[in-house]
Design a protein around this motif. Structure first.
Motif, PDB file in Angstrom:
ATOM      1  N   VAL A 100       0.911  -1.113   0.133  1.00 43.16           N
ATOM      2  CA  VAL A 100       0.058  -0.053  -0.019  1.00 43.16           C
ATOM      3  C   VAL A 100       0.960   1.167   0.121  1.00 43.16           C
ATOM      4  O   VAL A 100       1.820   1.115   0.978  1.00 43.16           O
ATOM      5  N   GLN A 105      -2.750   4.802   4.718  1.00 39.63           N
ATOM      6  CA  GLN A 105      -3.842   4.137   4.229  1.00 39.63           C
ATOM      7  C   GLN A 105      -3.510   2.696   4.747  1.00 39.63           C
ATOM      8  O   GLN A 105      -4.346   1.648   4.187  1.00 39.63           O
ATOM      9  N   ARG A 108      -5.923  -0.701   7.433  1.00 41.90           N
ATOM     10  CA  ARG A 108      -7.488  -0.425   7.249  1.00 41.90           C
ATOM     11  C   ARG A 108      -8.004  -1.423   6.270  1.00 41.90           C
ATOM     12  O   ARG A 108      -9.311  -1.361   5.909  1.00 41.90           O
ATOM     13  N   LEU A 110      -6.815  -2.451   3.179  1.00 35.55           N
ATOM     14  CA  LEU A 110      -6.514  -2.125   2.012  1.00 35.55           C
ATOM     15  C   LEU A 110      -5.759  -3.194   1.267  1.00 35.55           C
ATOM     16  O   LEU A 110      -5.801  -3.668   0.096  1.00 35.55           O
TER      17      LEU A 110
END
Ligand SMILES: CC(C)(COP(=O)(O)OP(=O)(O)OC[C@H]1O[C@@H](n2cnc3c(N)ncnc32)[C@H](O)[C@@H]1OP(=O)(O)O)[C@@H](O)C(=O)NCCC(=O)NCCS
Length: 196
Positions: A100, A105, A108, A110
């Protein structure tokens, strides 16, 4: 007094896969400029490289048959990537690496989502059977994220990663298509416009 459960985490962007293109070099260059990200992803800290050098590396990877897939949000902004290497079309195996881009970010969901999308495509659209990969022994987020995708640890490369004067193992894993599809059964009608 315990209040109601409120999620402190903003909703995940919906993401999709597309091939790398030269305008993505900046996102990679930024990622590679952060020593913690490179230590986590590559097991070593790199001297920052300009986007042009990253572009040359991407050209080299693609020339040898590697695939670079971007995880993009609805605005086509790259939020992460999957790098597919050692692509063996005979035995239908390959290796993946991923990340990522933004530290903000991470944590979470992702990374797990992007990897899941990539593995789903590799297994269920491209017909691969096994995906291999490795993570640094200190990379707890990667270890946990891979565990959620059904990986098996199949070995270790001892003391190969070198960060700030210390050596660390690379943990080698494999995901079987059968196991992945038990966890995330693909919808056979998803691209055929047919009803289930
Ligand atoms: C590794 C990476 C892709 C994981 O993606 P992510 O979006 O941060 O992780 P997720 O939110 O999907 O979390 C997956 C699991 O890891 C855990 N986790 C996330 N961040 C963590 C952290 N910093 N420390 C410990 N565990 C962490 C989550 O709690 C979750 O596990 P759980 O459900 O058992 O609680 C991402 O952190 C990243 O890009 N890191 C830098 C580059 C890198 O390490 N690449 C991978 C090389 S193998």
């Amino acid at each position: 007094v315990e209040g109601p459960a409120v999620s402190a985490v903003a909703a995940l962007p919906s993401i999709s896969l597309r091939l790398y293109r030269p305008s993505d070099a900046d996102a990679f260059a930024q990622f590679r400029r952060d020593p913690t990200s490179t230590a986590l992803a590559f097991g070593s800290v790199q001297v920052p490289q300009p986007a042009e050098v990253v572009q040359q590396m991407a050209d080299g990877l693609m020339a040898r048959g590697d695939l670079i897939w971007m995880w993009v949000d609805d605005a086509d902004t790259p939020v992460g990537f999957s790098l597919l290497t050692s692509v063996d079309w005979l035995n239908r195996t390959l290796a993946t690496g991923s990340g990522v881009f933004s530290t903000a970010q991470r944590g979470r969901g992702l990374g797990t989502l992007g990897r899941r999308l990539a593995l789903d495509h590799v297994f269920n659209e491209m017909g691969f059977r096994r995906a291999y990969g490795e993570f640094a022994a200190y990379n707890e987020a990667s270890r946990r994220s891979h565990a959620k995708l059904g990986v098996e640890v199949v070995g270790a490369r001892r003391q190969v990663f070198h960060v700030s004067g210390a050596y660390y193992d690379a943990i080698v894993y494999m995901v079987r298509r059968e196991r992945f599809n038990e966890l995330f059964p693909p919808d056979p009608n998803r691209y055929l416009g047919r009803r289930a």
